[in-house]
Design a protein around this motif. Structure first.
Motif, PDB file in Angstrom:
ATOM      1  N   MET A   1       0.882  -1.104   0.072  1.00  0.00           N
ATOM      2  CA  MET A   1       0.008  -0.040  -0.069  1.00  0.00           C
ATOM      3  C   MET A   1       0.830   1.273  -0.228  1.00  0.00           C
ATOM      4  O   MET A   1       1.697   1.301   0.602  1.00  0.00           O
ATOM      5  CB  MET A   1      -0.836  -0.031   1.298  1.00  0.00           C
ATOM      6  CG  MET A   1      -1.787   1.207   1.279  1.00  0.00           C
ATOM      7  SD  MET A   1      -2.958   1.284   2.600  1.00  0.00           S
ATOM      8  CE  MET A   1      -3.509  -0.147   2.470  1.00  0.00           C
ATOM      9  N   LYS A   5      -2.318   5.926  -0.835  1.00  0.00           N
ATOM     10  CA  LYS A   5      -3.725   5.156  -0.386  1.00  0.00           C
ATOM     11  C   LYS A   5      -3.892   5.272   0.956  1.00  0.00           C
ATOM     12  O   LYS A   5      -5.166   5.292   1.353  1.00  0.00           O
ATOM     13  CB  LYS A   5      -3.424   3.886  -0.880  1.00  0.00           C
ATOM     14  CG  LYS A   5      -3.712   3.680  -2.473  1.00  0.00           C
ATOM     15  CD  LYS A   5      -3.778   2.183  -2.908  1.00  0.00           C
ATOM     16  CE  LYS A   5      -3.890   2.275  -4.067  1.00  0.00           C
ATOM     17  NZ  LYS A   5      -4.031   0.661  -4.702  1.00  0.00           N
ATOM     18  N   ALA A   6      -2.967   5.216   1.993  1.00  0.00           N
ATOM     19  CA  ALA A   6      -3.273   5.376   3.353  1.00  0.00           C
ATOM     20  C   ALA A   6      -3.815   6.669   3.685  1.00  0.00           C
ATOM     21  O   ALA A   6      -4.759   6.772   4.495  1.00  0.00           O
ATOM     22  CB  ALA A   6      -1.826   5.304   4.029  1.00  0.00           C
ATOM     23  N   THR A  20     -15.614   0.711   5.979  1.00  0.00           N
ATOM     24  CA  THR A  20     -14.341   0.085   5.493  1.00  0.00           C
ATOM     25  C   THR A  20     -14.618  -0.569   4.218  1.00  0.00           C
ATOM     26  O   THR A  20     -13.694  -0.617   3.389  1.00  0.00           O
ATOM     27  CB  THR A  20     -13.806  -0.940   6.648  1.00  0.00           C
ATOM     28  OG1 THR A  20     -14.835  -1.800   6.931  1.00  0.00           O
ATOM     29  CG2 THR A  20     -13.331  -0.003   7.922  1.00  0.00           C
ATOM     30  N   ALA A  24     -12.200   0.226   0.961  1.00  0.00           N
ATOM     31  CA  ALA A  24     -11.364  -0.767   0.087  1.00  0.00           C
ATOM     32  C   ALA A  24     -11.722  -1.088  -1.171  1.00  0.00           C
ATOM     33  O   ALA A  24     -10.687  -1.085  -2.065  1.00  0.00           O
ATOM     34  CB  ALA A  24     -11.544  -2.181   1.135  1.00  0.00           C
ATOM     35  N   VAL A  29      -7.965  -2.055  -2.279  1.00  0.00           N
ATOM     36  CA  VAL A  29      -7.299  -2.567  -1.479  1.00  0.00           C
ATOM     37  C   VAL A  29      -8.055  -3.529  -0.304  1.00  0.00           C
ATOM     38  O   VAL A  29      -9.283  -3.522  -0.655  1.00  0.00           O
ATOM     39  CB  VAL A  29      -6.547  -1.699  -0.571  1.00  0.00           C
ATOM     40  CG1 VAL A  29      -5.691  -0.658  -1.085  1.00  0.00           C
ATOM     41  CG2 VAL A  29      -7.479  -0.864   0.183  1.00  0.00           C
ATOM     42  N   HIS A  30      -7.263  -4.485   0.178  1.00  0.00           N
ATOM     43  CA  HIS A  30      -7.913  -5.370   1.180  1.00  0.00           C
ATOM     44  C   HIS A  30      -8.867  -4.666   2.338  1.00  0.00           C
ATOM     45  O   HIS A  30      -8.066  -3.582   2.753  1.00  0.00           O
ATOM     46  CB  HIS A  30      -7.170  -6.384   1.686  1.00  0.00           C
ATOM     47  CG  HIS A  30      -6.609  -7.331   0.525  1.00  0.00           C
ATOM     48  ND1 HIS A  30      -7.578  -8.555   0.229  1.00  0.00           N
ATOM     49  CD2 HIS A  30      -5.610  -7.512  -0.204  1.00  0.00           C
ATOM     50  CE1 HIS A  30      -6.830  -9.021  -0.727  1.00  0.00           C
ATOM     51  NE2 HIS A  30      -5.502  -8.619  -0.987  1.00  0.00           N
ATOM     52  N   GLU A  31      -9.772  -4.815   2.784  1.00  0.00           N
ATOM     53  CA  GLU A  31     -10.634  -4.465   3.840  1.00  0.00           C
ATOM     54  C   GLU A  31      -9.722  -4.299   5.199  1.00  0.00           C
ATOM     55  O   GLU A  31     -10.029  -3.352   6.006  1.00  0.00           O
ATOM     56  CB  GLU A  31     -12.115  -5.132   4.309  1.00  0.00           C
ATOM     57  CG  GLU A  31     -12.636  -4.313   5.111  1.00  0.00           C
ATOM     58  CD  GLU A  31     -14.140  -4.894   5.484  1.00  0.00           C
ATOM     59  OE1 GLU A  31     -14.881  -4.134   6.174  1.00  0.00           O
ATOM     60  OE2 GLU A  31     -14.379  -6.010   4.998  1.00  0.00           O
ATOM     61  N   ALA A  32      -8.970  -5.635   5.230  1.00  0.00           N
ATOM     62  CA  ALA A  32      -8.053  -5.816   6.469  1.00  0.00           C
ATOM     63  C   ALA A  32      -7.069  -4.647   6.337  1.00  0.00           C
ATOM     64  O   ALA A  32      -6.606  -3.994   7.432  1.00  0.00           O
ATOM     65  CB  ALA A  32      -7.349  -7.141   6.452  1.00  0.00           C
ATOM     66  N   ASP A  33      -6.593  -4.373   5.153  1.00  0.00           N
ATOM     67  CA  ASP A  33      -5.402  -3.013   5.140  1.00  0.00           C
ATOM     68  C   ASP A  33      -6.159  -1.716   5.566  1.00  0.00           C
ATOM     69  O   ASP A  33      -5.454  -0.799   6.182  1.00  0.00           O
ATOM     70  CB  ASP A  33      -5.095  -2.884   3.755  1.00  0.00           C
ATOM     71  CG  ASP A  33      -4.161  -4.354   3.500  1.00  0.00           C
ATOM     72  OD1 ASP A  33      -3.614  -4.796   4.437  1.00  0.00           O
ATOM     73  OD2 ASP A  33      -4.065  -4.617   2.245  1.00  0.00           O
ATOM     74  N   ARG A  36      -6.273  -1.942   9.351  1.00  0.00           N
ATOM     75  CA  ARG A  36      -4.918  -1.744   9.812  1.00  0.00           C
ATOM     76  C   ARG A  36      -4.869  -0.215   9.898  1.00  0.00           C
ATOM     77  O   ARG A  36      -4.004   0.384  10.873  1.00  0.00           O
ATOM     78  CB  ARG A  36      -4.021  -2.482   9.238  1.00  0.00           C
ATOM     79  CG  ARG A  36      -4.071  -3.842   9.768  1.00  0.00           C
ATOM     80  CD  ARG A  36      -2.858  -4.614   9.127  1.00  0.00           C
ATOM     81  NE  ARG A  36      -3.127  -5.989   9.167  1.00  0.00           N
ATOM     82  CZ  ARG A  36      -3.279  -6.480   7.769  1.00  0.00           C
ATOM     83  NH1 ARG A  36      -3.547  -5.935   6.585  1.00  0.00           N
ATOM     84  NH2 ARG A  36      -3.937  -7.780   7.672  1.00  0.00           N
ATOM     85  N   VAL A  37      -4.867   0.509   8.910  1.00  0.00           N
ATOM     86  CA  VAL A  37      -4.422   1.867   8.630  1.00  0.00           C
ATOM     87  C   VAL A  37      -5.330   2.784   9.787  1.00  0.00           C
ATOM     88  O   VAL A  37      -4.662   3.751  10.450  1.00  0.00           O
ATOM     89  CB  VAL A  37      -4.778   2.491   7.484  1.00  0.00           C
ATOM     90  CG1 VAL A  37      -4.665   4.141   7.344  1.00  0.00           C
ATOM     91  CG2 VAL A  37      -3.742   1.835   6.323  1.00  0.00           C
TER      92      VAL A  37
END
Length: 54
Positions: A1, A5-6, A20, A24, A29-33, A36-37
């Motif tokens: 990433m 994007k973050a 979320t 995503a 991007v993955h929802e998990a990412d 995490r952000v």
């Protein structure tokens, strides 16, 4: 990433209109990412010790 994007994740999340999964999908991007952000930003906001360069 990427940092871009973050930053986009945080901007969209703070807007309050997107969950979320929406973020995503919009940024591919993955929802998990996304989670995490957001968690990292929340933890940083709670942190009382300033970051220092060593």
């Amino acid at each position: 990433m990427t940092v871009i994007k973050a930053a986009a994740i945080l901007t969209l999340w703070r807007d309050g209109r997107f969950d979320t999964m929406d973020i995503a999908q919009a940024l591919t991007v993955h929802e998990a990412d996304v989670v995490r952000v957001i968690d990292a930003a929340r933890e940083r906001a709670r942190c009382t010790v300033p970051l220092q360069v060593v």
